[in-house]
Design an enzyme around this catalytic site. Structure first.
Site, PDB file in Angstrom:
ATOM      1  CG  HIS A 240     -13.161  26.405  46.936  1.00  0.00           C
ATOM      2  ND1 HIS A 240     -11.926  26.585  46.587  1.00  0.00           N
ATOM      3  CD2 HIS A 240     -14.228  27.775  47.506  1.00  0.00           C
ATOM      4  CE1 HIS A 240     -11.612  27.835  46.369  1.00  0.00           C
ATOM      5  NE2 HIS A 240     -12.537  28.393  47.459  1.00  0.00           N
ATOM      6  CB  SER A 356     -15.346  24.006  41.244  1.00  0.00           C
ATOM      7  OG  SER A 356     -17.182  23.900  42.006  1.00  0.00           O
TER       8      SER A 356
END
Length: 783
Positions: A240, A356
């Site tokens: 991300h 993430s």
């Protein structure tokens, strides 16, 4: 046998026509490889898409307080074109933006058709976003994606459309014979799964096939011009763009934009070195001045002489300037002539849905303890749970580290790439209405059944946000029930009917966006699916964020069709990559099992539990059409809602400075006779004007200059360098006064010498006219 050692009369006749052959060889060598052995023409391009650096809400976190107020790194569109000399061609554009936009794609295609006819169209053009959450929003056409930006922002939209068009034009004009090489490798420390409890709901047998709960493979293309050698690289890797937090207000390409800047600067300095072992991090992060200054002072003065030299250069009052001064002063200015094509490197996004970059884990900000595993809450509150990046608590350092890790892996793959792409160029594209699509899926106990997707809707878990950027109020991830109060609020907007509730089950519907049509559509229903094939590489353009396992299933399904049904057309050495957030945006795509858990990603899977199955079905159709050499139904065209857009963003009325000052004057200068060390922060503040007056496209708001030969100021760093930040502020929301603070963290590789900081801007008068200005700080020494 040599050309002139042939026996008998052949040799005599060839010797008699030596001049002809020499001339012919000369022509061929200087005709840009007309008869080159390369199977492709390749061209690359890059252009500024930074957009408005003030007042506009950032796209990604949906945080209304996160308004742009400066620049950390400029944003760029980067493109490659691959063409068969007498056949097909295709374009892939990578945007330093949160995602692609349907209306942006529509308008770019319109411009390309006006310029090139049918050469470039929706079939062979793919536009993909890196998913930075630090770029200006307001450029998508559906209501739900522009609420926080107070509607449509024309400057954001125009910056993207103009920049993408210019990038493609540049790549088109650079088309030359060349080759493409591919390599893959594992990058282990640039992403973690932020919804591991949802991933664990996937079948254990399926999970056992994979070593990790995120994809750690990077796939890189190396573009090599027949004459100039390497001219660029594009790679795909899933993580991300959330190293920069939900409170950051500086425009930035986040970790992928940083990686691209690092690699382009690396190549300019060290492109033909093998590996990165001998490069310190500061040098390969593009901070080295010798790259930019062709003739550093041969023998620098001693410290006392430098201090005296700096003292002789006081700050300059603000003065009028032309816009071109900002463009020409830019460190990497396109106005500066170069012998070879400028190297272009793009770090593209893949199936990043649950990945993430905050790799240290998730922790409660009140206790410091790990967050709840299933719901990512702290004492029941989601807004206290945050992921930590590797540079915690410094988000800029986390951005640098994750960007650097991707960059180093890309350099490794770039230097080792030896598998050449060979074979046909092919593409397939179709628009599909996902709101009520019939999908054939396996049935428990054997056989198949036909199910349907649903009109778009978002669940309660959507409002909880993620550990990269938590939401507010009492929402939490994994909520499969909802609550009465928020249902009441929802029903004021649109009450979902029984069919929609059943279709979306077990998602409790918070916003029935697919059935909300006032003042115009809140969410997309018609989405593009696209396959691009370059030899043994297949790129799947998907209009959303696929989770790790969803991406694996899609890749495997397409690869199975291409390799088992191709009658030898494809072999097992097929590379299949997912290009996420391409052409349009429609939020997330999870597996059926992850959807059941209703964490953020499942709650944001718009078209119900069978969304992934629908994508697999439609991509398999495209893949089948490739192996059978058949065309596909183009589908129904998506709506063009540009003329329906509403904007509530307040325009810039005018700019002013306090009495006795003028635009560009330093309001806080460096102290006289200042000396700084490498690693220090130098900060200067200028009286300024709103950056929305002029976006300084392909220019710069901020510049660090180096004094060369005791009299010439040379650009050294600008607002496209990681070490320099342009921070804009006003004392109150409607104030006409504003200031620009330029912060320079002096790199370890900075050359000893005299420097100053310069600011460029444009002010707006009450009558609407613009006046460009510039001003410089006093000089200082870096020792």
């Amino acid at each position: 046998m040599g050309l002139f050692s042939l026996p008998g009369g052949y040799g005599q006749r060839l010797c008699a026509t030596t001049g002809f052959w020499v001339m012919l060889l000369f022509f061929l060598q200087n005709s840009k490889g007309i008869l080159s052995s390369s199977s492709y023409l390749i061209g690359l391009g890059s252009y500024d898409i930074t957009g408005p650096a003030a007042d506009v809400n950032m796209m990604g976190y949906a945080n209304t307080d996160q308004l742009a107020s400066g620049v950390h790194l400029r944003l760029r569109a980067r493109a490659f074109i691959v063409a068969e000399p007498q056949g097909n061609r295709m374009v892939f554009v990578n945007l330093d933006a949160c995602m692609a936009s349907q209306i942006v794609t529509i308008k770019v295609i319109e411009r390309l058709k006006a310029r090139y006819g049918d050469l470039y169209n929706e079939q062979n053009v793919a536009i993909s976003g890196i998913h930075t959450h630090a770029g200006p929003g307001g450029y998508l056409q559906y209501v739900v994606y522009i609420i926080t930006s107070l509607g449509f922002v024309r400057q954001s939209f125009d910056a993207l459309v103009d920049g993408i068009e210019k990038t493609i034009i540049q790549a088109h004009e650079n088309l030359r014979p060349g080759s493409i090489y591919i390599d893959t490798g594992e990058l282990l420390d640039a992403g973690v799964n932020r919804s591991p409890s949802a991933y664990l709901n996937n079948p254990a047998e399926e999970r056992s096939k994979y070593k990790y709960n995120v994809d750690r493979e990077m796939t890189l293309l190396k573009f090599v011009d027949d004459e100039w050698g390497p001219v660029g690289s594009f790679n795909w890797f899933a993580t991300h763009g959330t190293s920069m937090s939900r409170t950051n207000s500086l425009i930035s390409g986040d970790n992928k934009g940083s990686a691209a800047r690092f690699m382009e600067d690396w190549f300019e300095q060290n492109g033909f070195l093998d590996g990165v072992e001998n490069l310190n991090s500061d040098t390969y992060a593009g901070h080295s001045i010798p790259r930019r200054i062709s003739s550093i002072i041969p023998s620098l003065p001693n410290y006392d002489e430098l201090r005296d030299l700096a003292a002789s250069y006081q700050s300059t009052r603000g003065k009028p300037a032309t816009r071109m001064l900002s463009v020409s002063s830019r460190v990497r200015s396109a106005l500066k002539q170069t012998e070879r094509p400028r190297f272009v490197s793009a770090f593209c996004q893949s199936n990043c849905g649950d990945v993430s970059p905050n790799v240290l884990g998730t922790f409660c900000i009140d206790t410091g303890l790990p967050c709840d595993f299933n719901h990512s809450t702290c004492s029941g509150k989601n807004e206290l749970c945050y992921g930590r990046g590797p540079g915690y608590p410094d988000e800029f350092e986390s951005t640098r580290i994750i960007g650097e890790r991707q960059f180093k892996k890309a350099v490794d793959l770039f230097n080792k790439a030896s598998e050449q792409l060979k074979g046909k160029l092919e593409y397939r594209h179709s628009h599909i209405d996902f709101s009520k699509l019939e999908v054939t899926v396996p049935k428990q106990g054997g056989g198949y059944e036909v199910v349907k997707t649903c009109p778009a809707a978002m669940g309660f878990g959507f409002a909880a946000g993620t550990t990269d950027g938590p939401g507010a109020f009492d929402f939490k991830q994994g909520d499969d029930k909802g609550n009465a109060f928020w249902r009441l609020v929802r029903n004021l907007l649109k009450t979902p009917d029984k069919d929609q509730i059943n279709c979306q089950y077990p998602k409790p519907i918070l916003l029935d966006t697919g059935e909300m049509k006032e003042p115009y559509d809140w969410a997309p229903s018609v989405l593009p699916v696209q396959i691009l094939r370059i030899g043994q590489l297949v790129i799947l353009g998907v209009p959303g964020e696929f989770t790790t396992m969803a991406g694996r299933r899609l890749r495997d399904a397409v690869k199975s069709v291409l390799t088992t049904g191709a009658n030898g057309k494809f072999n097992s050495n097929l590379h299949v990559v997912i290009a996420g957030l391409t052409n349009t945006y429609s939020q997330y795509v999870t597996t059926f099992e992850e959807y059941e858990v209703q964490r953020y990603e499942g709650a944001s899977t718009l078209y119900g539990p069978h969304t992934l199955s629908a994508y697999i079905q439609e991509f398999q159709k495209l893949a089948t059409s490739i192996i059978s050499d058949q065309t596909v139904d183009p589908g129904v065209q998506p709506p063009d809602l540009l003329n329906k857009q509403i904007s509530l963003l307040t325009p810039v009325v005018m700019d002013a400075t306090p009495r006795g000052t003028q635009f560009g004057d330093p309001s806080t200068d460096v102290p006289q006779n200042s000396t700084f060390k490498r690693g220090d922060m130098v900060s200067v503040t200028f009286w300024s004007a709103c950056p929305r007056n002029d976006l300084m496209t392909e220019g710069t708001f901020a510049l660090v200059e180096f004094l060369q030969n005791k009299e010439t100021w040379v650009p050294a760093y600008d607002d496209d360098d990681f070490c320099l930040r342009f921070v804009w502020s006003r004392p109150a929301k409607l104030s006409t006064h504003s200031q620009a603070t330029i912060e320079w963290r002096i790199p370890q590789s900075a050359v000893q010498g005299v420097y100053r900081i310069t600011h460029f801007g444009a002010s707006k008068s009450i009558f609407g006219s613009l006046k460009h200005f510039t001003g410089s700080s006093g000089a200082f020494v870096v020792a």
